[in-house]
Design a protein around this motif. Structure first.
Motif, PDB file in Angstrom:
ATOM      1  N   TRP A 164      23.878  32.861  34.288  1.00  0.00           N
ATOM      2  CA  TRP A 164      25.263  32.390  34.372  1.00  0.00           C
ATOM      3  C   TRP A 164      26.061  32.836  33.149  1.00  0.00           C
ATOM      4  N   THR A 165      25.415  32.850  31.995  1.00  0.00           N
ATOM      5  CA  THR A 165      26.080  33.347  30.790  1.00  0.00           C
ATOM      6  C   THR A 165      26.461  34.817  30.959  1.00  0.00           C
ATOM      7  N   ALA A 178      29.380  35.074  33.154  1.00  0.00           N
ATOM      8  CA  ALA A 178      30.614  34.704  32.456  1.00  0.00           C
ATOM      9  C   ALA A 178      31.234  35.901  31.735  1.00  0.00           C
ATOM     10  N   LYS A 179      30.390  36.847  31.359  1.00  0.00           N
ATOM     11  CA  LYS A 179      30.919  38.043  30.676  1.00  0.00           C
ATOM     12  C   LYS A 179      31.715  38.914  31.631  1.00  0.00           C
ATOM     13  N   ASN A 219      34.521  30.624  38.370  1.00  0.00           N
ATOM     14  CA  ASN A 219      35.652  29.962  37.739  1.00  0.00           C
ATOM     15  C   ASN A 219      36.306  28.974  38.679  1.00  0.00           C
ATOM     16  N   ASN A 222      36.172  32.508  33.496  1.00  0.00           N
ATOM     17  CA  ASN A 222      34.726  32.287  33.571  1.00  0.00           C
ATOM     18  C   ASN A 222      34.328  30.867  33.211  1.00  0.00           C
ATOM     19  N   ASP A 223      35.245  29.912  33.353  1.00  0.00           N
ATOM     20  CA  ASP A 223      35.003  28.561  32.838  1.00  0.00           C
ATOM     21  C   ASP A 223      33.795  27.872  33.484  1.00  0.00           C
ATOM     22  N   SER A 234      30.524  29.675  32.346  1.00  0.00           N
ATOM     23  CA  SER A 234      30.266  29.356  30.935  1.00  0.00           C
ATOM     24  C   SER A 234      29.716  27.943  30.794  1.00  0.00           C
ATOM     25  N   GLY A 285      26.142  27.918  31.912  1.00  0.00           N
ATOM     26  CA  GLY A 285      25.290  28.667  30.996  1.00  0.00           C
ATOM     27  C   GLY A 285      24.861  27.891  29.765  1.00  0.00           C
ATOM     28  N   VAL A 286      25.653  26.884  29.357  1.00  0.00           N
ATOM     29  CA  VAL A 286      25.322  26.129  28.134  1.00  0.00           C
ATOM     30  C   VAL A 286      24.685  24.774  28.444  1.00  0.00           C
TER      31      VAL A 286
END
Length: 491
Positions: A132-133, A136-137, A377, A385-386, A389, A392-393
């Motif tokens: 997912w990270t 996000a890119k 998003n 990419n909210d 992101s 991903g965290v």
């Protein structure tokens, strides 16, 4: 008459001496031949002096030889009691140690054996979140979306494989319960049969020490399966009890049976077949198997894992893995529902029913069919990419998981789960080692008393040989004297 009595007394003394020595020699021979026989108890012939009162009326008596009063088994009932108590504890500890070793092996199967790759559970979750990270890119990247789907499937595949293995282990525990009950019933029937045979033989004054040895060995074997106590009747039969209920009563054996299907709604139970009441198991391998076969403690709806409850090891691990996966899946779904094109839609969904749980989770069918539909998003604007992101965290979110009331991150929760499993395994191994040591110590004491020493038996054999020869010589002397007397009388 006095001379005749003396002559015949000489024959009686020498003959009884030969007979006693011969029978004692037979006992020694039996000991030697059973040096390596499991459960054999060393025997000893107990002699008894034979005498008659003198006709003079002065209260004196005259010895007329000896006889073997009984065959004594060199055995300590207190050591037997201690051995069976420790054997019960050892049986339970061994079963627990074996299960924990299997659970550790199940989890360790997903860890690499070298430093080149790591396909452990923790890594599959990390790979999924990292995908997912990467998305996000570049929120529009088809390859990144494909990677999200692939890592999601890999993560679920790893969890599903473990879930299947844990279910197989529980089925194995259930089969062990059934096999254990069959073994108890078989052993109890054999003990009852030996009780009858021993009683019949000893009623006819036939020595039955070997049958008593066989019975004691069977009782030892039962004690590894379940907790027992014993009592001996006046007729030589032994009664065996399980928490006060007779398993063996004389020549009758009571049977156990297994009821239930091993499910949460209909768990396995061990009950007395004729009484219809549950058997009270407080030790032995059968108790361990029954505990681990019970799935009633598994709760797929609880997402706060605890290691301090009374659940079995298998249930505790299952709940821990369930919490690990379901909490992560719920967090992903919560974030994914925020996407503009998927409002109210989950990334993960149940395979059947409506409850997400270990072994019952899949990626949304629509996303499996078209991975390009995966959104990154909320508003579908280019470059936004909210959602990706936020997913991903998730690994670093400190309040996502709870263990024993303490909030923690994904990595910390996984470490806690592995730490619990390692500690539980070490504890079970240590308990088994301790119990095995105690059991070995008691068995050594029993063997020191009851086992056959070839040196001692060889000494006894020589002694009985000499005693037999001496009695034979006495008879020869008496025979010579009688022949001389007959000759002197002109016979």
């Amino acid at each position: 008459m006095s001379t005749v009595r003396t002559i015949w007394s000489g024959y009686s003394v020498s003959y009884s001496g030969m007979s006693t020595s011969q029978r004692s020699l037979g006992v020694t021979s039996s000991n030697i031949s059973n040096t390596s026989t499991e459960g054999y108890t060393r025997k000893r012939a107990v002699g008894q002096d034979l005498y008659v009162g003198n006709s003079s009326g002065d209260g004196s008596s005259t010895g007329i030889g000896s006889t073997v009063q009984s065959i004594l088994r060199i055995r300590n009932q207190f050591l037997d009691l201690q051995y069976r108590e420790q054997n019960t504890e050892t049986g339970y500890a061994q079963a627990q140690s074996g299960l924990l070793a299997s659970l550790q092996e199940v989890v360790n199967e997903f860890n690499s054996t070298d430093t080149t790759t790591n396909n452990g559970l923790q890594q599959t979750m990390t790979d999924f979140l990292n995908s997912w990270t990467e998305l996000a890119k570049d929120p529009s990247s088809a390859s990144a979306k494909s990677s999200v789907l692939e890592t999601a499937d890999a993560m679920l595949g790893a969890f599903n494989e473990i879930s299947t293995t844990l279910l197989d282990l529980r089925d194995s525990m259930a089969n062990n319960v059934r096999d254990g009950v069959d073994d108890v019933n078989t052993l109890a029937g054999q003990i009852a049969t030996l009780n009858q045979q021993i009683m019949e033989m000893e009623t006819r004054n036939v020595e039955a020490s070997d049958l008593r040895d066989a019975r004691d060995l069977l009782i030892d074997q039962v004690s590894a399966l379940t907790n027992i106590t014993t009592s001996t009747q006046d007729n030589g039969m032994v009664n065996v009890y399980v928490n006060g209920v007779s398993l063996v009563n004389g020549n009758k054996a009571r049977e156990m049976e297994v009821t239930g299907y091993g499910t949460a709604t209909n768990p396995l139970k061990v009950q007395w077949k004729d009484l219809g009441i549950e058997v009270s198991l407080s030790g032995g391998s059968l108790k361990s198997y029954l505990e681990e076969a019970d799935p009633t403690g598994v709760d797929p709806t609880v997402t706060s894992w605890s290691t301090t409850g009374s659940s079995s090891a298998l249930t505790t691990l299952t709940n821990g893995l369930n919490d690990l996966l379901v909490n992560l899946v719920n967090a992903v779904n919560t974030e994914y529902q925020k996407t503009s094109n998927n409002a109210g839609t989950n990334f993960f969904e149940p395979i059947t029913g409506s409850t997400l749980s270990l072994g019952n989770i899949k990626v949304n069918d629509s996303l499996e069919a078209d991975y390009t539909a995966i959104q990154a998003n909320k508003d579908a604007s280019a470059g936004n990419n909210d959602v990706a992101s936020a997913i991903g965290v998730l690994a670093s979110k400190s309040s996502l998981f709870t263990c024993d009331g303490i909030s923690m991150s994904m990595d910390t929760f996984y470490s806690s789960l592995i730490s619990w499993l390692g500690t539980a395994g070490d504890t079970a191994t240590a308990n088994y080692s301790t119990q095995s040591g105690l059991l070995t110590q008691i068995q050594t004491q029993r063997s020191g008393l009851s086992s056959v020493s070839l040196d001692d038996e060889m000494t006894n054999m020589i002694m009985y040989q000499h005693a037999y020869s001496a009695s034979a010589r006495v008879m020869n002397v008496v025979d010579t004297l009688v022949a001389g007397l007959i000759s002197d009388l002109g016979g």
